[in-house]
Design a protein around this motif. Structure first.
Motif, PDB file in Angstrom:
ATOM      1  N   SER A 147       0.835  -1.203   0.000  1.00  0.00           N
ATOM      2  CA  SER A 147       0.000   0.000   0.000  1.00  0.00           C
ATOM      3  C   SER A 147       0.868   1.251   0.000  1.00  0.00           C
ATOM      4  CB  SER A 147      -0.899   0.009   1.231  1.00  0.00           C
ATOM      5  OG  SER A 147      -0.111   0.180   2.405  1.00  0.00           O
ATOM      6  N   ASP A 149       0.652   3.717   2.133  1.00  0.00           N
ATOM      7  CA  ASP A 149       1.073   4.008   3.512  1.00  0.00           C
ATOM      8  C   ASP A 149       2.262   3.152   3.920  1.00  0.00           C
ATOM      9  OD1 ASP A 149      -0.871   5.920   3.789  1.00  0.00           O
ATOM     10  OD2 ASP A 149      -2.270   4.641   4.892  1.00  0.00           O
ATOM     11  N   TRP A 150       2.207   1.851   3.569  1.00  0.00           N
ATOM     12  CA  TRP A 150       3.318   0.954   3.919  1.00  0.00           C
ATOM     13  C   TRP A 150       4.590   1.396   3.205  1.00  0.00           C
ATOM     14  CZ3 TRP A 150       6.951  -2.145   1.718  1.00  0.00           C
ATOM     15  CH2 TRP A 150       7.574  -3.088   2.545  1.00  0.00           C
ATOM     16  N   ARG A 196      -4.846  -4.254  -7.557  1.00  0.00           N
ATOM     17  CA  ARG A 196      -4.914  -3.172  -6.577  1.00  0.00           C
ATOM     18  C   ARG A 196      -5.683  -3.559  -5.314  1.00  0.00           C
ATOM     19  NH1 ARG A 196      -5.757  -0.452 -11.512  1.00  0.00           N
ATOM     20  NH2 ARG A 196      -8.014  -0.300 -11.142  1.00  0.00           N
ATOM     21  N   ARG A 197      -6.138  -4.804  -5.227  1.00  0.00           N
ATOM     22  CA  ARG A 197      -6.814  -5.258  -4.010  1.00  0.00           C
ATOM     23  C   ARG A 197      -5.792  -5.495  -2.901  1.00  0.00           C
ATOM     24  NH1 ARG A 197     -11.459  -9.458  -6.134  1.00  0.00           N
ATOM     25  NH2 ARG A 197     -11.479  -9.991  -3.919  1.00  0.00           N
ATOM     26  N   ASP A 198      -6.287  -5.592  -1.691  1.00  0.00           N
ATOM     27  CA  ASP A 198      -5.432  -5.762  -0.515  1.00  0.00           C
ATOM     28  C   ASP A 198      -4.694  -7.096  -0.580  1.00  0.00           C
ATOM     29  OD1 ASP A 198      -4.286  -5.934   2.004  1.00  0.00           O
ATOM     30  OD2 ASP A 198      -6.079  -5.281   3.067  1.00  0.00           O
ATOM     31  N   GLY A 202      -2.719  -3.564   2.910  1.00  0.00           N
ATOM     32  CA  GLY A 202      -3.661  -2.511   2.571  1.00  0.00           C
ATOM     33  C   GLY A 202      -3.849  -2.494   1.065  1.00  0.00           C
ATOM     34  N   ALA A 203      -4.642  -1.559   0.562  1.00  0.00           N
ATOM     35  CA  ALA A 203      -4.924  -1.494  -0.878  1.00  0.00           C
ATOM     36  C   ALA A 203      -3.614  -1.426  -1.665  1.00  0.00           C
ATOM     37  CB  ALA A 203      -5.787  -0.284  -1.181  1.00  0.00           C
ATOM     38  N   ALA A 204      -3.408  -2.412  -2.551  1.00  0.00           N
ATOM     39  CA  ALA A 204      -2.126  -2.538  -3.257  1.00  0.00           C
ATOM     40  C   ALA A 204      -1.978  -1.473  -4.332  1.00  0.00           C
ATOM     41  CB  ALA A 204      -2.010  -3.927  -3.874  1.00  0.00           C
ATOM     42  N   LEU A 205      -0.738  -1.101  -4.607  1.00  0.00           N
ATOM     43  CA  LEU A 205      -0.445  -0.077  -5.597  1.00  0.00           C
ATOM     44  C   LEU A 205      -0.526  -0.594  -7.023  1.00  0.00           C
ATOM     45  CD1 LEU A 205       2.539   1.589  -3.748  1.00  0.00           C
ATOM     46  CD2 LEU A 205       0.303   2.620  -4.176  1.00  0.00           C
TER      47      LEU A 205
END
Length: 295
Positions: A147, A149-150, A196-198, A202-205
């Motif tokens: 994600s 954030d990560w 792009r799903r988790d 978190g939500a993948a890039l």
């Protein structure tokens, strides 16, 4: 984090190697290693989501000199398979391989690596990474799974600690099939949405990962080098390429069914039609390499 089997990692590795060889000229890794050692004879390298060690196999001979690799993964099965995979590679290449009290040792012409596997959950325990022990942080085929954030957290930690970063084989969203068949475009859009799903972070890039990482790293004061490292999988080249194509077809079709159950029949029909074309299919999957160093 989504798991990957040792069989899948072994299937993709020849295509990873070819892709990275095409981008190798963009990165002067011996010069980078000399710079990162800062007078220390040993270069510390931290490999995130190491799997069975493919990133070490690609980089260690190119970096040269004495190296200490910390190989991080959360999956105990992959870490258990790591010594065997490295031993087989060393034997095939004519390198020396030894098991030591705290890890492994590999030695080839002009380089030597001490290897220590570490089990760390990158999702839950990023703070546990031993960044202070290394000069280079690297990962292969990871950034598109994480994600924003990560990624921000990792980049801030690494740049604050002064590490260079080398991210290999990040997908950028390009899928180019030859010949084309009906459904290619729709399935590509659904597959991109599924990417792009988790994946645990978190939500993948997905395909946006490289551009976002580059923007963040520039803002953190890093100098960047980028290079394409596309997979080119050509079924005319024989059984290995056809097995990889079949695995890609199965993976894309399964992802599309999960993303849009209403497209299940289309995905099944598309996969069947493409399987019939396997021996004359060529697929290019877009990937990029990113190297960041502090100015």
């Amino acid at each position: 984090m989504t798991g990957f089997s040792a069989d899948w990692l072994a299937l993709r590795e020849p295509f990873d190697r070819s892709a990275r060889a095409a981008s190798a000229a963009a990165f002067d890794l011996p010069a980078l290693a000399l710079r990162l050692r800062r007078g220390d004879p040993v270069l510390g390298v931290l490999d995130l989501a190491c799997g069975t060690g493919a990133n070490l196999r690609a980089l260690a001979p190119r970096l040269g000199g004495v190296q200490r690799w910390l190989l991080v993964d959360h999956d105990p099965l992959l870490l258990a398979a790591l010594p065997g995979a490295l031993a087989a590679w060393a034997e095939a290449e004519g390198f020396l391989f030894r098991r030591e009290a705290e890890g492994l040792g590999i030695e080839g012409p002009g380089w030597r690596a001490e290897v220590q596997p570490l089990r760390i959950d990158l999702v839950q325990d990023l703070a546990a990474l031993p960044l202070a022990q290394v000069g280079l942080v690297t990962a292969s085929a990871l950034l598109d799974l994480v994600s924003a954030d990560w990624l921000d957290d990792l980049l801030a930690r690494a740049c604050h600690a002064g590490q260079a970063l080398l991210f290999a084989l990040t997908v950028d969203g390009r899928l180019d099939w030859t010949p084309r068949v009906t459904g290619d475009d729709r399935l590509a859009r659904l597959f991109a949405a599924h990417q792009r799903r988790d994946k645990g972070f978190g939500a993948a890039l997905g395909g946006a990962a490289v551009d976002l990482a580059a923007d963040r790293l520039r803002a953190l004061g890093c100098e960047l080098k980028l290079a394409p490292s596309d997979w080119v999988i050509d079924g005319r080249e024989g059984a290995q390429a056809q097995a990889m194509l079949a695995a890609m077809l199965a993976g894309i079709a399964a992802a599309v069914r999960a993303q849009d159950p209403g497209a299940a029949a289309l995905a099944t029909d598309w996969e069947a039609r493409r399987l019939r074309l396997l021996a004359r299919t060529r697929l290019r999957v877009g990937h990029r390499e990113l190297l960041a160093t502090l100015r």
